[in-house]
Design an enzyme around this catalytic site. Structure first.
Site, PDB file in Angstrom:
ATOM      1  N   HIS A 126       0.815  -1.217   0.000  1.00  0.00           N
ATOM      2  CA  HIS A 126       0.000   0.000   0.000  1.00  0.00           C
ATOM      3  C   HIS A 126       0.855   1.278   0.000  1.00  0.00           C
ATOM      4  O   HIS A 126       0.365   2.346   0.359  1.00  0.00           O
ATOM      5  CB  HIS A 126      -0.940   0.053   1.209  1.00  0.00           C
ATOM      6  CG  HIS A 126      -2.049  -0.953   1.168  1.00  0.00           C
ATOM      7  ND1 HIS A 126      -1.848  -2.285   1.384  1.00  0.00           N
ATOM      8  CD2 HIS A 126      -3.381  -0.805   0.953  1.00  0.00           C
ATOM      9  CE1 HIS A 126      -3.003  -2.940   1.313  1.00  0.00           C
ATOM     10  NE2 HIS A 126      -3.942  -2.073   1.039  1.00  0.00           N
ATOM     11  N   ASP A 176       1.361  -0.500  -7.594  1.00  0.00           N
ATOM     12  CA  ASP A 176       0.856  -0.862  -6.278  1.00  0.00           C
ATOM     13  C   ASP A 176      -0.233  -1.919  -6.367  1.00  0.00           C
ATOM     14  O   ASP A 176      -1.006  -1.946  -7.328  1.00  0.00           O
ATOM     15  CB  ASP A 176       0.289   0.377  -5.566  1.00  0.00           C
ATOM     16  CG  ASP A 176       0.267   0.204  -4.058  1.00  0.00           C
ATOM     17  OD1 ASP A 176      -0.608  -0.516  -3.564  1.00  0.00           O
ATOM     18  OD2 ASP A 176       1.123   0.791  -3.384  1.00  0.00           O
ATOM     19  N   GLY A 177      -0.301  -2.769  -5.335  1.00  0.00           N
ATOM     20  CA  GLY A 177      -1.359  -3.763  -5.272  1.00  0.00           C
ATOM     21  C   GLY A 177      -2.729  -3.159  -5.060  1.00  0.00           C
ATOM     22  O   GLY A 177      -3.745  -3.752  -5.421  1.00  0.00           O
ATOM     23  N   HIS A 178      -2.784  -1.988  -4.440  1.00  0.00           N
ATOM     24  CA  HIS A 178      -4.065  -1.302  -4.215  1.00  0.00           C
ATOM     25  C   HIS A 178      -4.062   0.004  -4.986  1.00  0.00           C
ATOM     26  O   HIS A 178      -3.353   0.952  -4.651  1.00  0.00           O
ATOM     27  CB  HIS A 178      -4.272  -1.025  -2.732  1.00  0.00           C
ATOM     28  CG  HIS A 178      -5.689  -0.668  -2.373  1.00  0.00           C
ATOM     29  ND1 HIS A 178      -6.449   0.256  -3.081  1.00  0.00           N
ATOM     30  CD2 HIS A 178      -6.497  -1.115  -1.385  1.00  0.00           C
ATOM     31  CE1 HIS A 178      -7.641   0.357  -2.546  1.00  0.00           C
ATOM     32  NE2 HIS A 178      -7.710  -0.471  -1.505  1.00  0.00           N
ATOM     33  N   GLU A 302     -12.942  -9.414   0.227  1.00  0.00           N
ATOM     34  CA  GLU A 302     -13.715  -8.175   0.018  1.00  0.00           C
ATOM     35  C   GLU A 302     -13.966  -7.960  -1.469  1.00  0.00           C
ATOM     36  O   GLU A 302     -13.761  -6.878  -2.001  1.00  0.00           O
ATOM     37  CB  GLU A 302     -12.970  -6.982   0.615  1.00  0.00           C
ATOM     38  CG  GLU A 302     -12.661  -7.125   2.099  1.00  0.00           C
ATOM     39  CD  GLU A 302     -11.901  -5.948   2.665  1.00  0.00           C
ATOM     40  OE1 GLU A 302     -12.207  -5.519   3.779  1.00  0.00           O
ATOM     41  OE2 GLU A 302     -10.975  -5.454   1.979  1.00  0.00           O
ATOM     42  N   GLU A 318     -18.855  -3.426   1.064  1.00  0.00           N
ATOM     43  CA  GLU A 318     -18.094  -2.464   1.871  1.00  0.00           C
ATOM     44  C   GLU A 318     -18.478  -1.031   1.539  1.00  0.00           C
ATOM     45  O   GLU A 318     -18.677  -0.677   0.376  1.00  0.00           O
ATOM     46  CB  GLU A 318     -16.600  -2.676   1.630  1.00  0.00           C
ATOM     47  CG  GLU A 318     -15.715  -1.768   2.451  1.00  0.00           C
ATOM     48  CD  GLU A 318     -14.241  -1.949   2.146  1.00  0.00           C
ATOM     49  OE1 GLU A 318     -13.457  -1.028   2.460  1.00  0.00           O
ATOM     50  OE2 GLU A 318     -13.863  -3.004   1.589  1.00  0.00           O
ATOM     51  N   CYS A 320     -16.670   1.584   1.522  1.00  0.00           N
ATOM     52  CA  CYS A 320     -15.680   2.188   0.618  1.00  0.00           C
ATOM     53  C   CYS A 320     -15.916   1.779  -0.830  1.00  0.00           C
ATOM     54  O   CYS A 320     -15.606   2.536  -1.750  1.00  0.00           O
ATOM     55  CB  CYS A 320     -14.267   1.795   1.041  1.00  0.00           C
ATOM     56  SG  CYS A 320     -13.606   2.750   2.422  1.00  0.00           S
ATOM     57  N   CYS A 398     -10.696   2.487   7.109  1.00  0.00           N
ATOM     58  CA  CYS A 398     -10.717   3.178   5.822  1.00  0.00           C
ATOM     59  C   CYS A 398     -12.064   3.848   5.558  1.00  0.00           C
ATOM     60  O   CYS A 398     -12.122   4.900   4.916  1.00  0.00           O
ATOM     61  CB  CYS A 398     -10.385   2.203   4.701  1.00  0.00           C
ATOM     62  SG  CYS A 398     -11.393   0.706   4.694  1.00  0.00           S
ATOM     63  N   CYS A 399     -13.160   3.254   6.039  1.00  0.00           N
ATOM     64  CA  CYS A 399     -14.490   3.747   5.669  1.00  0.00           C
ATOM     65  C   CYS A 399     -14.887   5.075   6.317  1.00  0.00           C
ATOM     66  O   CYS A 399     -15.407   5.956   5.618  1.00  0.00           O
ATOM     67  CB  CYS A 399     -15.538   2.683   5.958  1.00  0.00           C
ATOM     68  SG  CYS A 399     -15.346   1.172   4.978  1.00  0.00           S
TER      69      CYS A 399
END
Length: 637
Positions: A126, A176-178, A302, A318, A320, A398-399
């Protein structure tokens, strides 16, 4: 375009962000909320700056919580100037500057806990995700305050990334993976005019999914979860993005990637990206989206699963991910001016996003199922992700700040100017202002939306101005009434890709009246959505409704609506801040007639009962209890 809310729905929510939510979240980030999971996010920056001793605490992406909070706080300044909040923002920005390394690097986990692992575990690190959220926050800070110090911090970081990562000899050919850095770099390009940031965003999108994927050689990927749900498709790296045909993997990552792809497709006129986005849009919204606008049906990973796999009680959905869908939808419209994108944006906003935050703004849902039975959810392993009540904070938080930054910036989504044309995508009591050929134009919109579909718009301009105004005809609206200065307009004849086009020379005092009657609709799911066979969900206007135990008693699964129910609606000012409830006659079994028997011959005997539905996003704001969106229905016959 400047938009200011003035209504009884969004204006109080925006004020709530500024006055309650943002201060509350600052306390959470500093571990000052009793009984909430600790964050330590701000403390991590103090440790990275060398100002206190300690060890890193939290998720590897903990920095992003601070970044999203900063972004939300900066947006709120544009609504409600607040010298004390601005001073606090400046203090946090200064702290980030002190935590930044000499070469521009800024990430507390890799500064404190793993300084030798920079850029080495991209699948799960991340690093660029956190960088992206810092960049978005800095752009919002610059827009809100005119200051450049935060922008300078992230530019120094982005310049480091640009030097070290890319396709050229001597650079690391990674990503990046995300996803997140991609859409953030587009914003940085717009804020600075430096085209190298746009090119870097393009590199990250073009490079993604090139085979063989470098993740396969990373210790993070090799040491991560070992099952097929965390393979390359989890990261959207199973194929080059232009070859991807279905939405796969982690839903939030996918949404941020698609949002960036839409930005780049529009800005570079990339036809292959456009075709891919249209294909992915249809897959998500026609086969993999809940009626609430929730996406990502499986808790493990997710993630998306397969077409029509939309279970209700185990749903992940989710918060987000719904926010990500809003971000993507808003960009798709700019790529292809069609009301279908705003229809999905509205569905996700009013249902999948607002469900994630309590009415007082201090408690949150990470997961948004469409059916909850608390005794079962609190026991079963496959429901361990389902919360029966909103909670003050999350270890993976995160949300909450994501909701804050979206609502604080919601004025940006109401209307846009495209090639001199003004499009209204959302309806809210608000004042919008912009310039046409150097002349100021103001439109004041009055409405009780989302409770009522009547909308009045008044034009103010110093001189007459020729202008095309486009008003979305909501996809849920069976009919549309339109009048200008009291004269009816043929709404069907003026319809263009779902928008009602009103073109004329406008004068100050001109009045536009829109009317989208809101009737209660019984909605059915596609027959391949197995869990909803024989069931209906109620929708009125943009709002999806649900049954709650507080109104209907326990065992909601036993309630049946009649085949042709007569619905009554009522605005209840005394209930949950003021909502429209839906009432109908229904039927249910008599449990006492069963005695101790677990099974018995079917009799079909049911008793009449009164049934009350409330908007889905409002559920859980009273005492804990059952909830369901989909209700059984008696068949015609």
């Amino acid at each position: 375009m400047k938009v200011v809310f003035q209504d009884a729905f969004w204006a109080p929510r925006v004020r709530l962000m500024a006055e309650e939510v943002i201060p509350h979240q600052w306390k959470a980030l500093n571990d000052q909320i009793p009984d909430a999971e600790p964050s330590h996010a701000v403390e991590n920056f103090r440790i990275a700056a060398g100002e206190v001793r300690g060890t890193f605490h939290g998720m590897v992406f903990q920095d992003s919580d601070v970044a999203k909070w900063l972004e939300a706080a900066c947006y709120s300044l544009q609504y409600a100037p607040n010298p004390e909040l601005e001073r606090l923002i400046d203090e946090v920005v200064d702290l980030l500057g002190r935590a930044q390394r000499e070469d521009g690097y800024l990430n507390t986990y890799y500064t404190i806990a793993a300084p030798d692992r920079r850029w080495k575990d991209m699948s799960y690190s991340h690093e660029l995700y956190c960088a992206g959220h810092l960049i978005e926050a800095a752009v919002a800070h610059h827009e809100a305050t005119g200051k450049t110090n935060f922008l300078s911090i992230v530019r120094k970081y982005a310049d480091l990334i640009r030097r070290e990562i890319g396709p050229n000899p001597g650079q690391k050919r990674i990503y990046d993976g995300h996803e997140e850095i991609e859409l953030a770099l587009v914003k940085l390009y717009r804020a600075t005019g430096d085209e190298s940031y746009l090119q870097l965003a393009k590199y990250f999108v073009d490079e993604r999914g090139r085979q063989p994927c470098f993740f396969l050689d990373e210790p993070g990927f090799a040491g991560g979860p070992k099952d097929r749900w965390f393979d390359l498709d989890y990261f959207q790296t199973h194929a080059p993005v232009r070859e991807q045909r279905t939405a796969e993997g982690h839903a939030v990552r996918a949404m941020y990637l698609y949002a960036a792809m839409a930005d780049l497709a529009r800005m570079t006129d990339d036809g292959s990206l456009k075709e891919t986005l249209f294909r992915l849009w249809d897959n998500v919204t026609q086969k993999r989206m809940y009626i609430t606008g929730g996406i990502g049906s499986q808790e493990h990973g997710e993630r998306f699963t397969v077409d029509y796999d939309l279970p209700n009680d185990t749903a992940y959905a989710e918060t987000c991910a719904a926010i990500g869908l809003v971000l993507w939808a808003s960009r798709m419209f700019r790529l292809d001016p069609d009301a279908k994108y705003a229809d999905v944006l509205e569905r996700a906003l009013y249902n999948g996003v607002l469900s994630g935050i309590s009415l007082d703004g201090k408690r949150y849902f990470y997961v948004n199922p469409l059916e909850v039975h608390p005794p079962t959810a609190l026991f079963r392993h496959d429901l361990r992700h389902v919360k029966t009540e909103r909670v003050p904070w999350f270890g993976c938080a995160c949300c909450p700040p994501n909701i804050a930054r979206l609502i604080a910036s919601l004025n940006r989504y109401v209307c846009t100017v495209e090639n001199g044309n003004v499009y209204y995508h959302l309806y809210a009591g608000c004042r919008s202002e912009w310039e046409v050929n150097g002349r100021s134009v103001r439109l004041t919109m009055e409405t009780d939306y989302p409770w009522d579909g009547r909308i009045a718009v008044t034009v103010e301009c110093a001189e007459p101005v020729s202008l095309n105004l486009y008003f979305r005809r909501p996809g849920w609206a069976d009919e549309a009434g339109v009048a200008v200065n009291g004269e009816p307009v043929d709404a069907r004849g003026a319809l263009l890709k779902g928008y009602i086009r009103l073109a004329r020379e406008w004068r100050s005092g001109d009045r536009i009246e829109l009317n989208f009657p809101m009737r209660v609709k019984k909605m059915a799911a596609h027959p391949l959505v197995r869990e909803n066979a024989g069931k209906v969900a109620l929708q009125r206007g943009p709002l999806v409704y649900c049954l709650e135990e507080a109104d209907n008693g326990a065992n909601l699964a036993d309630i049946r609506l009649s085949a042709e129910p007569q619905f009554q609606t009522e605005f209840r000012r005394d209930l949950m801040g003021g909502i429209v409830v839906i009432r109908a006659d229904g039927y249910r079994s008599d449990p006492e007639a069963w005695g101790d028997a677990l099974y018995g011959e079917y009799s079909g005997r049911l008793g009449k009962t009164a049934v009350t539905f409330v908007p889905y996003a409002w559920w859980g704001n009273r005492e804990p209890g059952e909830m369901t969106v989909w209700a059984r229905q008696l068949e015609l016959g």
